[in-house]
Motif scaffolding. Structure first.
Motif, PDB file in Angstrom:
ATOM      1  N   ARG A   1       0.769  -1.169   0.192  1.00 25.64           N
ATOM      2  CA  ARG A   1      -0.239  -0.086  -0.061  1.00 25.64           C
ATOM      3  C   ARG A   1       0.969   1.373   0.039  1.00 25.64           C
ATOM      4  O   ARG A   1       0.295   2.086  -0.141  1.00 25.64           O
ATOM      5  CB  ARG A   1      -0.737   0.166   1.109  1.00 25.64           C
ATOM      6  CG  ARG A   1      -1.994  -1.133   1.255  1.00 25.64           C
ATOM      7  CD  ARG A   1      -2.734  -0.863   2.371  1.00 25.64           C
ATOM      8  NE  ARG A   1      -3.598  -2.344   2.492  1.00 25.64           N
ATOM      9  CZ  ARG A   1      -4.281  -2.683   3.368  1.00 25.64           C
ATOM     10  NH1 ARG A   1      -4.470  -1.645   4.488  1.00 25.64           N
ATOM     11  NH2 ARG A   1      -5.061  -3.580   3.259  1.00 25.64           N
ATOM     12  N   GLN A   2       2.045   1.123  -0.161  1.00 22.05           N
ATOM     13  CA  GLN A   2       3.186   2.262   0.169  1.00 22.05           C
ATOM     14  C   GLN A   2       2.878   3.087   1.023  1.00 22.05           C
ATOM     15  O   GLN A   2       2.680   4.326   1.120  1.00 22.05           O
ATOM     16  CB  GLN A   2       3.164   2.921  -1.288  1.00 22.05           C
ATOM     17  CG  GLN A   2       3.643   2.075  -2.454  1.00 22.05           C
ATOM     18  CD  GLN A   2       3.666   2.767  -3.842  1.00 22.05           C
ATOM     19  OE1 GLN A   2       3.314   3.974  -4.054  1.00 22.05           O
ATOM     20  NE2 GLN A   2       4.482   1.989  -4.754  1.00 22.05           N
ATOM     21  N   ILE A   3       2.762   2.594   2.411  1.00 20.05           N
ATOM     22  CA  ILE A   3       2.364   3.345   3.561  1.00 20.05           C
ATOM     23  C   ILE A   3       3.710   3.648   4.279  1.00 20.05           C
ATOM     24  O   ILE A   3       4.043   4.853   4.724  1.00 20.05           O
ATOM     25  CB  ILE A   3       1.168   2.742   4.638  1.00 20.05           C
ATOM     26  CG1 ILE A   3       0.172   2.324   3.828  1.00 20.05           C
ATOM     27  CG2 ILE A   3       1.086   3.532   5.948  1.00 20.05           C
ATOM     28  CD1 ILE A   3      -0.818   1.637   4.265  1.00 20.05           C
ATOM     29  N   ALA A   4       4.314   2.731   4.790  1.00 17.22           N
ATOM     30  CA  ALA A   4       5.627   2.628   5.529  1.00 17.22           C
ATOM     31  C   ALA A   4       6.393   1.384   5.407  1.00 17.22           C
ATOM     32  O   ALA A   4       6.010   0.542   4.671  1.00 17.22           O
ATOM     33  CB  ALA A   4       5.207   2.834   6.750  1.00 17.22           C
ATOM     34  N   TYR A   5       7.608   1.628   5.884  1.00 23.38           N
ATOM     35  CA  TYR A   5       8.559   0.267   6.058  1.00 23.38           C
ATOM     36  C   TYR A   5       9.224   0.121   7.128  1.00 23.38           C
ATOM     37  O   TYR A   5       9.723   1.296   7.788  1.00 23.38           O
ATOM     38  CB  TYR A   5       9.524   0.468   4.742  1.00 23.38           C
ATOM     39  CG  TYR A   5      10.216  -0.912   4.619  1.00 23.38           C
ATOM     40  CD1 TYR A   5       9.798  -1.482   3.531  1.00 23.38           C
ATOM     41  CD2 TYR A   5      11.367  -1.229   5.068  1.00 23.38           C
ATOM     42  CE1 TYR A   5      10.390  -2.673   3.130  1.00 23.38           C
ATOM     43  CE2 TYR A   5      12.055  -2.420   4.714  1.00 23.38           C
ATOM     44  CZ  TYR A   5      11.447  -3.080   3.815  1.00 23.38           C
ATOM     45  OH  TYR A   5      12.127  -4.457   3.653  1.00 23.38           O
ATOM     46  N   ALA A   6       9.190  -1.025   7.651  1.00 29.47           N
ATOM     47  CA  ALA A   6       9.868  -1.268   9.129  1.00 29.47           C
ATOM     48  C   ALA A   6      11.474  -1.987   8.885  1.00 29.47           C
ATOM     49  O   ALA A   6      11.625  -2.601   8.008  1.00 29.47           O
ATOM     50  CB  ALA A   6       8.992  -2.020  10.093  1.00 29.47           C
ATOM     51  N   PHE A   7      12.338  -1.008   9.506  1.00 32.65           N
ATOM     52  CA  PHE A   7      13.668  -1.535   9.481  1.00 32.65           C
ATOM     53  C   PHE A   7      14.036  -2.230  10.734  1.00 32.65           C
ATOM     54  O   PHE A   7      14.051  -1.507  11.910  1.00 32.65           O
ATOM     55  CB  PHE A   7      14.656  -0.009   9.135  1.00 32.65           C
ATOM     56  CG  PHE A   7      14.337   0.465   7.756  1.00 32.65           C
ATOM     57  CD1 PHE A   7      15.224   0.151   6.972  1.00 32.65           C
ATOM     58  CD2 PHE A   7      13.225   1.493   7.645  1.00 32.65           C
ATOM     59  CE1 PHE A   7      14.881   0.398   5.305  1.00 32.65           C
ATOM     60  CE2 PHE A   7      13.079   1.914   6.511  1.00 32.65           C
ATOM     61  CZ  PHE A   7      14.119   1.600   5.392  1.00 32.65           C
ATOM     62  N   PRO A   8      14.649  -3.448  10.836  1.00 34.46           N
ATOM     63  CA  PRO A   8      15.262  -3.910  11.975  1.00 34.46           C
ATOM     64  C   PRO A   8      16.468  -3.326  12.379  1.00 34.46           C
ATOM     65  O   PRO A   8      17.324  -3.177  11.406  1.00 34.46           O
ATOM     66  CB  PRO A   8      15.215  -5.116  11.697  1.00 34.46           C
ATOM     67  CG  PRO A   8      15.383  -5.656  10.473  1.00 34.46           C
ATOM     68  CD  PRO A   8      14.714  -4.195   9.872  1.00 34.46           C
ATOM     69  N   GLU A   9      16.682  -2.936  13.562  1.00 30.32           N
ATOM     70  CA  GLU A   9      18.047  -2.653  14.205  1.00 30.32           C
ATOM     71  C   GLU A   9      18.736  -1.486  13.376  1.00 30.32           C
ATOM     72  O   GLU A   9      19.805  -1.608  12.899  1.00 30.32           O
ATOM     73  CB  GLU A   9      18.895  -3.809  14.460  1.00 30.32           C
ATOM     74  CG  GLU A   9      18.179  -4.585  15.426  1.00 30.32           C
ATOM     75  CD  GLU A   9      19.160  -5.846  15.903  1.00 30.32           C
ATOM     76  OE1 GLU A   9      20.060  -5.825  15.089  1.00 30.32           O
ATOM     77  OE2 GLU A   9      18.803  -6.599  16.786  1.00 30.32           O
ATOM     78  N   LEU A  10      17.926  -0.170  13.001  1.00 26.98           N
ATOM     79  CA  LEU A  10      18.536   0.571  12.142  1.00 26.98           C
ATOM     80  C   LEU A  10      19.137   1.651  13.143  1.00 26.98           C
ATOM     81  O   LEU A  10      18.564   2.138  13.833  1.00 26.98           O
ATOM     82  CB  LEU A  10      17.251   1.269  11.402  1.00 26.98           C
ATOM     83  CG  LEU A  10      17.526   2.418  10.517  1.00 26.98           C
ATOM     84  CD1 LEU A  10      18.487   1.934   9.312  1.00 26.98           C
ATOM     85  CD2 LEU A  10      16.770   3.260   9.964  1.00 26.98           C
ATOM     86  N   PRO A  11      20.408   1.931  12.863  1.00 31.42           N
ATOM     87  CA  PRO A  11      21.235   2.680  13.869  1.00 31.42           C
ATOM     88  C   PRO A  11      20.726   4.118  13.549  1.00 31.42           C
ATOM     89  O   PRO A  11      20.718   4.344  12.235  1.00 31.42           O
ATOM     90  CB  PRO A  11      22.737   2.398  13.260  1.00 31.42           C
ATOM     91  CG  PRO A  11      22.860   1.149  12.673  1.00 31.42           C
ATOM     92  CD  PRO A  11      21.281   0.932  12.229  1.00 31.42           C
TER      93      PRO A  11
END
Length: 78
Positions: free
Chosen positions: A28-38
């Motif tokens: 849906r081009q809403i958001a993106y979750a990044f694991p352990e992003l400094p």
């Protein structure tokens, strides 16, 4: 000799939840979750378990994947 590794169930559940989150929000081009992003702000760094960035703020590479170097603050951290 082989040893079975027993991973805590909550880590596996968190990984599955993160994948599920990205499956829904990416389509849906809403958001993106990044694991352990400094993340660095004002000279101090943190590494949240999950950093979520709104879709329109994400820079993508030629393959359509988020770039490795994120230079903006996440919208939400866990």
């Amino acid at each position: 000799m082989l040893h079975q590794l027993n991973f805590p169930r909550f880590l596996y559940g968190d990984a599955i939840a993160l994948i599920g989150f990205n499956e829904v929000t990416k389509k849906r081009q809403i958001a993106y979750a990044f694991p352990e992003l400094p993340c660095t702000f004002g000279g101090r760094s943190i590494v949240p378990d999950v950093a979520v960035i709104r879709w329109q703020q994400i820079e993508f590479d030629d393959d359509g994947e988020p770039v490795d170097d994120v230079l903006i603050a996440p919208n939400w951290t866990i």
